[in-house]
Write a protein that holds these residues in place. Structure first.
Motif, PDB file in Angstrom:
ATOM      1  N   PRO A  81       0.840  -1.200   0.000  1.00 46.78           N
ATOM      2  CA  PRO A  81       0.000   0.000   0.000  1.00 46.78           C
ATOM      3  C   PRO A  81       0.872   1.245   0.000  1.00 46.78           C
ATOM      4  O   PRO A  81       1.876   1.319   0.710  1.00 46.78           O
ATOM      5  N   GLY A  82       0.517   2.204  -0.816  1.00 49.29           N
ATOM      6  CA  GLY A  82       1.320   3.418  -0.885  1.00 49.29           C
ATOM      7  C   GLY A  82       0.845   4.298  -2.014  1.00 49.29           C
ATOM      8  O   GLY A  82       0.079   3.886  -2.885  1.00 49.29           O
ATOM      9  N   ASP A  83       1.306   5.534  -2.007  1.00 48.52           N
ATOM     10  CA  ASP A  83       0.933   6.489  -3.042  1.00 48.52           C
ATOM     11  C   ASP A  83       2.004   7.568  -3.104  1.00 48.52           C
ATOM     12  O   ASP A  83       2.520   8.008  -2.075  1.00 48.52           O
ATOM     13  N   GLY A  84       2.344   7.977  -4.305  1.00 50.71           N
ATOM     14  CA  GLY A  84       3.268   9.092  -4.473  1.00 50.71           C
ATOM     15  C   GLY A  84       4.694   8.788  -4.082  1.00 50.71           C
ATOM     16  O   GLY A  84       5.401   9.673  -3.610  1.00 50.71           O
ATOM     17  N   ARG A  85       5.162   7.542  -4.276  1.00 46.98           N
ATOM     18  CA  ARG A  85       6.552   7.219  -3.939  1.00 46.98           C
ATOM     19  C   ARG A  85       7.444   7.537  -5.133  1.00 46.98           C
ATOM     20  O   ARG A  85       7.395   6.872  -6.160  1.00 46.98           O
ATOM     21  N   TRP A  86       8.259   8.546  -4.988  1.00 51.13           N
ATOM     22  CA  TRP A  86       9.115   9.006  -6.077  1.00 51.13           C
ATOM     23  C   TRP A  86      10.234   8.005  -6.349  1.00 51.13           C
ATOM     24  O   TRP A  86      10.772   7.382  -5.433  1.00 51.13           O
ATOM     25  N   VAL A  87      10.581   7.888  -7.610  1.00 54.25           N
ATOM     26  CA  VAL A  87      11.691   7.029  -8.009  1.00 54.25           C
ATOM     27  C   VAL A  87      13.004   7.762  -7.773  1.00 54.25           C
ATOM     28  O   VAL A  87      13.150   8.940  -8.119  1.00 54.25           O
ATOM     29  N   ILE A  88      13.942   7.056  -7.183  1.00 54.15           N
ATOM     30  CA  ILE A  88      15.310   7.549  -7.073  1.00 54.15           C
ATOM     31  C   ILE A  88      16.219   6.733  -7.984  1.00 54.15           C
ATOM     32  O   ILE A  88      17.060   7.266  -8.695  1.00 54.15           O
ATOM     33  N   THR A  89      16.003   5.421  -7.966  1.00 51.39           N
ATOM     34  CA  THR A  89      16.722   4.495  -8.844  1.00 51.39           C
ATOM     35  C   THR A  89      15.692   3.647  -9.580  1.00 51.39           C
ATOM     36  O   THR A  89      14.742   3.167  -8.957  1.00 51.39           O
ATOM     37  N   PRO A  90      15.840   3.425 -10.871  1.00 52.51           N
ATOM     38  CA  PRO A  90      14.823   2.673 -11.628  1.00 52.51           C
ATOM     39  C   PRO A  90      14.939   1.167 -11.432  1.00 52.51           C
ATOM     40  O   PRO A  90      15.170   0.411 -12.373  1.00 52.51           O
ATOM     41  N   ASP A  91      14.755   0.727 -10.190  1.00 54.01           N
ATOM     42  CA  ASP A  91      14.901  -0.693  -9.888  1.00 54.01           C
ATOM     43  C   ASP A  91      13.596  -1.463 -10.010  1.00 54.01           C
ATOM     44  O   ASP A  91      13.603  -2.696  -9.977  1.00 54.01           O
ATOM     45  N   ARG A  92      12.478  -0.746 -10.149  1.00 54.42           N
ATOM     46  CA  ARG A  92      11.163  -1.380 -10.220  1.00 54.42           C
ATOM     47  C   ARG A  92      10.379  -0.808 -11.399  1.00 54.42           C
ATOM     48  O   ARG A  92      10.712   0.263 -11.909  1.00 54.42           O
ATOM     49  N   PRO A  93       9.300  -1.488 -11.820  1.00 53.49           N
ATOM     50  CA  PRO A  93       8.392  -0.845 -12.774  1.00 53.49           C
ATOM     51  C   PRO A  93       7.884   0.475 -12.206  1.00 53.49           C
ATOM     52  O   PRO A  93       7.669   0.609 -10.996  1.00 53.49           O
ATOM     53  N   SER A  94       7.672   1.445 -13.070  1.00 54.01           N
ATOM     54  CA  SER A  94       7.346   2.789 -12.604  1.00 54.01           C
ATOM     55  C   SER A  94       6.498   3.499 -13.650  1.00 54.01           C
ATOM     56  O   SER A  94       6.182   2.942 -14.704  1.00 54.01           O
ATOM     57  N   HIS A  95       6.148   4.744 -13.360  1.00 49.08           N
ATOM     58  CA  HIS A  95       5.400   5.546 -14.331  1.00 49.08           C
ATOM     59  C   HIS A  95       5.746   7.012 -14.139  1.00 49.08           C
ATOM     60  O   HIS A  95       6.151   7.433 -13.055  1.00 49.08           O
ATOM     61  N   PHE A  96       5.593   7.778 -15.216  1.00 50.84           N
ATOM     62  CA  PHE A  96       5.765   9.225 -15.095  1.00 50.84           C
ATOM     63  C   PHE A  96       4.630   9.935 -15.819  1.00 50.84           C
ATOM     64  O   PHE A  96       4.065   9.424 -16.783  1.00 50.84           O
ATOM     65  N   ASN A  97       4.312  11.126 -15.311  1.00 53.82           N
ATOM     66  CA  ASN A  97       3.190  11.906 -15.823  1.00 53.82           C
ATOM     67  C   ASN A  97       3.657  12.973 -16.798  1.00 53.82           C
ATOM     68  O   ASN A  97       4.729  13.553 -16.643  1.00 53.82           O
ATOM     69  N   LEU A  98       2.792  13.248 -17.752  1.00 49.94           N
ATOM     70  CA  LEU A  98       2.988  14.378 -18.653  1.00 49.94           C
ATOM     71  C   LEU A  98       1.980  15.478 -18.348  1.00 49.94           C
ATOM     72  O   LEU A  98       2.337  16.649 -18.250  1.00 49.94           O
ATOM     73  N   THR A  99       0.720  15.098 -18.232  1.00 47.34           N
ATOM     74  CA  THR A  99      -0.324  16.058 -17.870  1.00 47.34           C
ATOM     75  C   THR A  99      -1.106  15.513 -16.691  1.00 47.34           C
ATOM     76  O   THR A  99      -1.015  14.330 -16.342  1.00 47.34           O
ATOM     77  N   THR A 100      -1.895  16.383 -16.089  1.00 48.71           N
ATOM     78  CA  THR A 100      -2.743  15.982 -14.974  1.00 48.71           C
ATOM     79  C   THR A 100      -3.983  16.861 -14.956  1.00 48.71           C
ATOM     80  O   THR A 100      -3.958  18.008 -15.420  1.00 48.71           O
ATOM     81  N   PHE A 101      -5.087  16.304 -14.458  1.00 54.03           N
ATOM     82  CA  PHE A 101      -6.345  17.039 -14.299  1.00 54.03           C
ATOM     83  C   PHE A 101      -6.836  17.622 -15.629  1.00 54.03           C
ATOM     84  O   PHE A 101      -7.310  18.738 -15.712  1.00 54.03           O
ATOM     85  N   VAL A 102      -6.718  16.842 -16.702  1.00 48.64           N
ATOM     86  CA  VAL A 102      -7.277  17.264 -17.989  1.00 48.64           C
ATOM     87  C   VAL A 102      -8.803  17.224 -17.881  1.00 48.64           C
ATOM     88  O   VAL A 102      -9.383  16.251 -17.402  1.00 48.64           O
ATOM     89  N   GLN A 103      -9.460  18.293 -18.348  1.00 51.45           N
ATOM     90  CA  GLN A 103     -10.912  18.402 -18.220  1.00 51.45           C
ATOM     91  C   GLN A 103     -11.544  18.767 -19.562  1.00 51.45           C
ATOM     92  O   GLN A 103     -10.971  19.535 -20.342  1.00 51.45           O
ATOM     93  N   TRP A 104     -12.728  18.203 -19.809  1.00 52.83           N
ATOM     94  CA  TRP A 104     -13.517  18.555 -20.982  1.00 52.83           C
ATOM     95  C   TRP A 104     -14.988  18.342 -20.654  1.00 52.83           C
ATOM     96  O   TRP A 104     -15.329  17.888 -19.557  1.00 52.83           O
ATOM     97  N   LYS A 105     -15.862  18.663 -21.558  1.00 53.37           N
ATOM     98  CA  LYS A 105     -17.292  18.689 -21.252  1.00 53.37           C
ATOM     99  C   LYS A 105     -17.842  17.282 -21.029  1.00 53.37           C
ATOM    100  O   LYS A 105     -17.354  16.296 -21.591  1.00 53.37           O
ATOM    101  N   ASP A 106     -18.871  17.203 -20.186  1.00 54.49           N
ATOM    102  CA  ASP A 106     -19.588  15.948 -20.004  1.00 54.49           C
ATOM    103  C   ASP A 106     -20.383  15.634 -21.268  1.00 54.49           C
ATOM    104  O   ASP A 106     -21.010  16.513 -21.874  1.00 54.49           O
ATOM    105  N   TYR A 107     -20.383  14.370 -21.636  1.00 59.16           N
ATOM    106  CA  TYR A 107     -21.192  13.919 -22.772  1.00 59.16           C
ATOM    107  C   TYR A 107     -22.643  13.731 -22.340  1.00 59.16           C
ATOM    108  O   TYR A 107     -23.576  14.068 -23.074  1.00 59.16           O
ATOM    109  N   GLU A 108     -22.829  13.195 -21.131  1.00 61.05           N
ATOM    110  CA  GLU A 108     -24.156  13.047 -20.540  1.00 61.05           C
ATOM    111  C   GLU A 108     -24.043  13.319 -19.050  1.00 61.05           C
ATOM    112  O   GLU A 108     -22.994  13.088 -18.444  1.00 61.05           O
ATOM    113  N   TYR A 109     -25.146  13.780 -18.456  1.00 63.17           N
ATOM    114  CA  TYR A 109     -25.154  14.067 -17.017  1.00 63.17           C
ATOM    115  C   TYR A 109     -26.539  13.761 -16.469  1.00 63.17           C
ATOM    116  O   TYR A 109     -27.550  14.242 -16.989  1.00 63.17           O
TER     117      TYR A 109
END
Length: 722
Positions: free
Chosen positions: A551-579
């Motif tokens: 369990p964990g969240d937001g653990r930054w990579v220091i060494t690439p010893d494990r599978p990981s991910h990196f972000n390019l954008t965040t909180f992208v928003q657009w109109k609802d199709y249905e509501y």
């Protein structure tokens, strides 16, 4: 008298057979070189792992079999066998380990080959108690070698000045001399020496563990604190020894040198994330089991078909739903780069950190199923709960059920599809993150290895393009070009991911904007104390997902010893199709392309401004274009009528016709023959069809490879179908 002598002789023989063997030469029978002094009686405990004794590890000095828990394997070691620990649940334990023989100086040593660094301090040997008594000898989260010990009136914590490498055999040792110093060695080289006062304070009657802490710890990370956590070594251990003398640096150096050439550690290969087999290369979706590496695979109690992937016959890319990503779908390029448009995420005081499907590491709530699978298209349903890393649901105050999402992915043979996201939300309504653009990495890879520094191009419907470069002056807003509704990711690959959104104004609980809202994320934007200093990459880069089981969240990579991910954008928003009162729906067009960013505009127009359909057959009605299906919808009204179905798609430059899909409800079980502008089109790569069987009838689904900007006439003839 004779009987007494016989009894004494028999007793002496039995005592000799049952007593621990003390070798007098400088070689143990396994061939491992020892100092004369160590063999002659200074060893307190010795785990060589040479004997495969089932679920126990033999202490060859004390002749005690210590219990082994979890999944393990005996593999070739420095001398004879070694034990491979899985890094998730494997450890060795003795419930009671007396330290009364360590009254003065002593040495703890081992050979180790790590596959990855532990999440936090994990022991080779731990016989400590509450940071008061005993000792801990182990490895830190960056490969540090540490020795922690109760001495005098203090708890001492010593860390070596060097880190051990991954996937190589390394000899580590700690030497304790009461009232003098503690010295630590890596491969016979002194990496730390600290003067101390006082004698060793042993733990009486406590436990000893190898490969896992002997008591639960609190794991403090900047974004998530885990109580009652255990940390496991992921790698191979051999020749663990505790001896009641202070070995000199020269002796330890000689021990290391005496081994000579070190064998290649028998560690599992983790450099490539799994994808589906190519097989015949036919387009379609396939259930399978995507195995990663043995120790991780062995955790899962699943069948041979838990995962799902989509294969394309006209390109080498795949679309993968895998347990290692909590079934979050990922596009995989021809050279193995993984990319995803994220998932629904929210946050609040009722959860720890955030609530999102990647917190569901066991896939308790997240699951995937195949809805349609024809030559014309694939429809996949991914359902997940919004829960935190402790499996607590978000927003249960409404009806006690929390928030859930149903995603439908409608994929066509041109590796383009619609993503339909249905959020079943609770009240009071809260904000959600609907899209982050994320690249997934295997161990050993840095973000800069798989992406260009000018990482994203935003495009608007006029074809204007703005590239964004991940450097120190990158800002959070992405305002250019005005009205951007397309994003194109510059991976180091031929095929690159993209998505297209409605360009309309946005007015939702998340905010109000004149067009879709994009924002970047880079490592320098993170607050001090949250990210490492210095950061290893320009990108925000974490390894709490994928694959990780802690369990964990937001653990930054220091060494690439494990599978990981990196972000390019965040909180992208657009109109609802249905509501509605209980459900919000959004759609996007997504896929992979080998074209340039500005060449997305015609595809966007074909989806957002689709040509009108004019039906010219009496037995059919409808003709509306459904963006959420990327298809025209028709219905056969006269089941007994076998006349051809004819219609015109009125394409123009502003409403181009690109690879249309057509769904005809109640068509029947026959396949169709097709002509376009009077020319017969053979079924094959450019014309594909399938029959969808439903509770109310059988529907025809067509996909046609076509690129036109003028009116096109179509005729479908069921009479000539097969």
């Amino acid at each position: 008298m004779i009987n007494v002598n016989k009894y004494l002789i028999l007793t002496l023989c039995l005592w000799t057979l049952l007593s621990p063997v003390r070798a007098s030469s400088s070689f143990h029978s396994s061939g491992y070189i020892e100092t004369e002094q160590g063999i002659e009686g200074e060893l307190i405990s010795w785990w060589s792992f040479d004997e495969e004794t089932g679920r126990s590890a033999l202490d060859e000095i004390q002749l005690v079999k210590d219990s082994i828990y979890g999944s393990f394997e005996y593999v070739p070691g420095i001398s004879g066998n070694a034990i491979k620990l899985d890094g998730f649940r494997t450890y060795i334990k003795r419930d009671r380990y007396d330290l009364d023989q360590l009254e003065g100086a002593f040495t703890v040593e081992a050979w180790i080959a790590l596959a990855s660094y532990p999440w936090s301090w994990s022991p080779v040997v731990d016989c400590s108690y509450e940071r008061l008594k005993g000792f801990f000898f182990g490895i830190g989260p960056q490969g540090q070698v540490g020795f922690k010990i109760g001495a005098g009136n203090s708890w001492l914590d010593i860390t070596g000045s060097m880190n051990i490498p991954l996937r190589k055999w390394t000899h580590i040792a700690a030497v304790f001399e009461p009232g003098k110093n503690i010295s630590m060695y890596i491969n016979g080289t002194n990496v730390s020496s600290v003067d101390i006062k006082g004698n060793f304070v042993p733990q009486w009657g406590g436990s000893l563990t190898i490969g896992r802490n002997n008591g639960a710890k609190t794991w403090n990370e900047p974004q998530f604190t885990t109580s009652s956590a255990y940390f496991f070594l992921d790698g191979i251990l051999d020749e663990i020894k505790i001896s009641s003398l202070a070995k000199t640096g020269q002796e330890l150096s000689d021990e290391y040198a005496a081994v000579g050439d070190k064998p290649v550690p028998a560690l599992s290969n983790r450099e490539t994330l799994p994808v589906g087999p190519t097989g015949s290369g036919s387009f379609g979706a396939f259930y399978t089991r995507l195995n990663y590496y043995k120790e991780w695979d062995d955790l899962w109690r699943v069948s041979d078909v838990p995962d799902l992937f989509v294969r394309f016959d006209q390109s080498p890319v795949q679309f993968v739903f895998w347990r290692g990503t909590s079934f979050n779908p990922c596009w995989v390029t021809e050279n193995g780069i993984w990319y995803t448009n994220e998932w629904l995420e929210t946050w609040g005081s009722d959860v720890v950190s955030c609530a999102e499907p990647i917190m569901d590491r066991h896939c308790r709530y997240s699951h995937v199923r195949l809805i349609e699978n024809t030559d014309a298209r694939v429809v996949i349903h991914w359902r997940y709960a919004l829960s935190d890393a402790l499996y607590d649901f978000v927003a249960i105050s409404d009806d006690g059920r929390g928030e859930w999402c149903d995603e439908f992915h409608i994929i066509y043979p041109d590796q383009v599809g619609v993503r339909k996201m249905e959020l079943h939300f609770s009240r009071p309504e809260r904000r959600h993150d609907w899209v982050e653009q994320i690249v997934v990495l295997p161990p050993g890879k840095y973000p800069e290895d798989v992406i260009e520094r000018e990482s994203i191009s935003l495009v608007n419907m006029s074809g204007e393009v703005q590239k964004y470069s991940w450097d120190r002056d990158l800002e959070i807003p992405m305002p250019e070009p005005a009205g951007a509704n397309m994003s194109y990711v510059h991976l180091n690959s031929t095929y690159r991911p993209f998505f297209i959104l409605s360009p309309d104004p946005v007015e939702t609980v998340e905010g109000t904007w004149e067009s879709p809202y994009f924002r970047t994320y880079a490592s320098h934007m993170a607050r001090a104390g949250y990210r490492p200093d210095p950061v290893p990459s320009a990108y925000g880069w974490w390894n709490h997902w994928p694959v990780a089981q802690v369990p964990g969240d937001g653990r930054w990579v220091i060494t690439p010893d494990r599978p990981s991910h990196f972000n390019l954008t965040t909180f992208v928003q657009w109109k609802d199709y249905e509501y509605t009162d209980q459900k919000r729906t959004r759609i996007m067009l997504q896929g992979m392309t080998d074209k340039k960013a500005d060449e997305l505009v015609p595809l966007a127009k074909s989806w957002l401004q689709a040509p009108d359909m004019k039906i010219t057959s009496d037995a059919y009605k409808g003709g509306q274009y459904d963006q959420s299906e990327r298809a025209y919808l028709m219905e056969k009204t006269d089941q007994g009528n076998s006349d051809p179905c004819s219609f015109v798609l009125d394409a123009t430059g502003e409403s181009p016709l690109i690879n249309p899909a057509i769904i005809i409800k109640n068509w029947g079980g026959q396949r169709a023959s097709l002509s376009i502008n009077g020319e017969a089109i053979a079924e094959g790569e450019d014309f594909r069809q399938g029959i969808r069987k439903g509770t109310d009838g059988e529907d025809l689904i067509l996909w046609i490879r076509l690129d036109r900007t003028e009116a096109v006439q179509f005729i479908l003839d069921p009479a000539e179908g097969r």
